[in-house]
Design an enzyme around this catalytic site. Structure first.
Site, PDB file in Angstrom:
ATOM      1  N   ASP A 171       0.755  -1.244   0.000  1.00  8.07           N
ATOM      2  CA  ASP A 171       0.000   0.000   0.000  1.00  8.07           C
ATOM      3  C   ASP A 171       0.799   1.316   0.000  1.00  8.07           C
ATOM      4  O   ASP A 171       0.593   2.166  -0.842  1.00  8.07           O
ATOM      5  CB  ASP A 171      -0.949   0.036   1.205  1.00  8.07           C
ATOM      6  CG  ASP A 171      -1.842  -1.195   1.251  1.00  8.07           C
ATOM      7  OD1 ASP A 171      -1.744  -2.033   0.349  1.00  8.07           O
ATOM      8  OD2 ASP A 171      -2.634  -1.303   2.199  1.00  8.07           O
ATOM      9  N   GLU A 413       1.381  -9.664  11.458  1.00  4.94           N
ATOM     10  CA  GLU A 413       1.242  -9.141  10.090  1.00  4.94           C
ATOM     11  C   GLU A 413       2.609  -8.776   9.506  1.00  4.94           C
ATOM     12  O   GLU A 413       2.934  -9.119   8.381  1.00  4.94           O
ATOM     13  CB  GLU A 413       0.323  -7.912  10.129  1.00  4.94           C
ATOM     14  CG  GLU A 413      -0.095  -7.394   8.775  1.00  4.94           C
ATOM     15  CD  GLU A 413      -0.999  -6.179   8.878  1.00  4.94           C
ATOM     16  OE1 GLU A 413      -1.211  -5.666  10.010  1.00  4.94           O
ATOM     17  OE2 GLU A 413      -1.496  -5.724   7.834  1.00  4.94           O
TER      18      GLU A 413
HETATM   19  C1  GLC Z   1      -3.047  -4.512   3.935  1.00  4.11           C
HETATM   20  C2  GLC Z   1      -1.911  -4.984   3.030  1.00  4.11           C
HETATM   21  C3  GLC Z   1      -2.509  -5.738   1.826  1.00  4.11           C
HETATM   22  C4  GLC Z   1      -3.393  -6.866   2.340  1.00  4.11           C
HETATM   23  C5  GLC Z   1      -4.474  -6.317   3.280  1.00  4.11           C
HETATM   24  C6  GLC Z   1      -5.262  -7.423   3.958  1.00  4.11           C
HETATM   25  O1  GLC Z   1      -3.816  -3.554   3.310  1.00  4.11           O
HETATM   26  O2  GLC Z   1      -1.139  -3.912   2.599  1.00  4.11           O
HETATM   27  O3  GLC Z   1      -1.484  -6.246   1.025  1.00  4.11           O
HETATM   28  O4  GLC Z   1      -3.975  -7.533   1.291  1.00  4.11           O
HETATM   29  O5  GLC Z   1      -3.862  -5.583   4.304  1.00  4.11           O
HETATM   30  O6  GLC Z   1      -4.421  -8.262   4.658  1.00  4.11           O
END
Ligand code: GLC
Length: 444
Positions: A171, A413
């Protein structure tokens, strides 16, 4: 690590997947991410195939619920329920004539990991089952890849574009932040920033309620991303209409590297079921392999993302720098140069590799989301790439260190690449799933 330690860790990871299971798909993390995400489900299926193959198949077929009639696979499929109406309303997928009626989705995509995941699941099936699995997934995959080229490669350059940073999955990665600052800062947001009014946004953010704000993107970035999303929504997610008004479009290095690999996977799937891919699509696949070269910067000795409009490379080194290894489309000589970069102490070779941004970048921040922390999915992609180019020792070292990290800090994460401390959401599904996959590879 002994066999029994491996087993204990795997048990713990399986339990995380079980807790995040919502029936036929899995949430990325319980509170922070309550919906289904595209590339998350692909990574999750890669892990699930070792535990429960039928459930792994469901994880992937459930993604097809969200497929638009023009072929697009959206990055999010929203759960029903009043408490999430705001999430659905931000996107308003119903504005597009192509969106499905039965579920609400986002209006953009995410890296095309689906073909790889379908193949990974296929590897665990016997020949007859595999063929019927591939037959089931083949047409939706073809339609998705056709959409990527038709809608997202308007000048037939072999490189597809992304219209929003969320599409890359990384992102707030530096190349996108710098493009955003150049081309996509609305006047009101510049005012907000000057007057320090951005604190109001905290009221609307779910992420900073669950994770310390220093580990997420800033309010200004979040607002700018929202403004960029609104522009897409205003054009009902029609790429042509969006491009006629916006300079914010990038030929993203990670996305295109993954696409090239996905094209190879799709070709393998087609061959196994003796299906003929449309000729036009095969030509596009070949062009993409060649087009990656346009992202090479000889002076810097690495690949970069490129602005679609100015055709200038965006010279920011990030984890994307190593992704062409995963594509499998670079020469051995270039692969060797990328491996050299990966091994540099001031860059990617930190205590807990691989950081999402190298240590020597002025963007590096060990806490902040995609601007420094280590993520397991990108490690997994690089491991695959290293193996593909015969760097087996390096691949094994990265695999072992990644497993050690999860043992030490749990399946979060993301992680501080200097201290290994967990960051972001705890009990994150793709971290659990891909670590299971790495553990299984270690044993076999
Ligand atoms: C965040 C990450 C993305 C992922 C999402 C859900 O936005 O940057 O890559 O898919 O979380 O885990």
């Amino acid at each position: 690590m002994s066999d029994s330690q491996n087993k204990d860790l795997e048990k713990q990871l399986v339990e995380v997947l079980r807790q995040n299971d919502r029936g036929s798909w899995t949430v990325p993390a319980a509170d922070l991410y309550p919906h289904q995400w595209l590339w998350d489900s692909c990574f999750i299926a890669v892990g699930l195939r070792h535990i429960d193959i039928v459930r792994a198949q469901k994880e992937l077929t459930s993604l097809l619920r969200g497929q638009w009639s023009n072929g697009m696979l959206p990055n999010m499929i929203f759960v029903a329920g009043k408490e999430y109406s705001r999430d659905r309303e931000i996107w308003r997928s119903y504005l597009s004539p192509y969106s499905p009626n039965s579920v609400a989705t986002s209006g953009i995509t995410q890296p095309p990991m689906l073909a790889e995941a379908v193949m990974a699941v296929g590897e665990k099936l016997n020949k007859t089952e595999r063929r019927s699995w591939y037959r089931k997934m083949y047409q939706p995959l073809v339609r998705y890849h056709e959409w990527l080229y038709t809608e997202r490669d308007p000048h037939n350059e072999g490189l597809v574009i992304n219209l929003h940073p969320y599409e890359t999955g990384l992102d707030n990665s530096p190349p996108w932040i710098s493009e955003l600052r150049k081309h996509s800062m609305p006047w009101w947001l510049i005012g907000f920033e000057r007057l320090h009014l951005d604190g109001v946004v905290n009221m609307f953010r779910r992420d900073t309620r669950h994770v310390p704000p220093g580990q997420r993107m800033s309010n200004i970035e979040a607002l700018a991303y929202w403004a960029a999303l609104r522009r897409l929504r205003r054009k009902a997610y029609n790429s042509e209409a969006i491009l006629s008004r916006s300079l914010f479009a990038v030929q993203d290095l990670t996305f295109n590297s993954i696409l090239i690999r996905a094209n190879d996977c799709l070709s393998t799937i087609a061959a196994e079921i003796k299906a003929e891919l449309p000729e036009e699509l095969v030509t596009k696949f070949d062009n993409s392999r060649k087009a990656l070269d346009q992202l090479w910067d000889d002076q810097e000795g690495q690949y970069f993302s490129r602005s679609f409009v100015s055709h200038k490379l965006i010279e920011e080194e990030t984890i994307a720098t190593l992704m062409p290894l995963y594509s499998g489309a670079v020469t051995r000589e270039r692969a060797a140069r990328l491996v050299d970069i990966m091994k540099k102490r001031r860059r990617f070779s930190l205590s807990w590799p691989l950081p999402s941004v190298p240590l020597n970048s002025h963007h590096f921040d060990p806490y902040k989301y995609w601007q420094g922390p280590t993520w397991v999915n990108t490690n997994w992609l690089v491991i695959k790439g290293l193996e593909r180019y015969g760097y087996l020792e390096e691949a094994k070292a990265l695999k072992d260190r990644t497993i050690e990290l999860i043992e030490k800090s749990g399946p979060s994460e993301y992680f501080n690449p200097l201290s290994g401390e967990p960051e972001g959401a705890p009990n994150f599904s793709w971290t659990a799933a891909l670590t299971i996959d790495l553990l299984r590879q270690r044993n076999h």
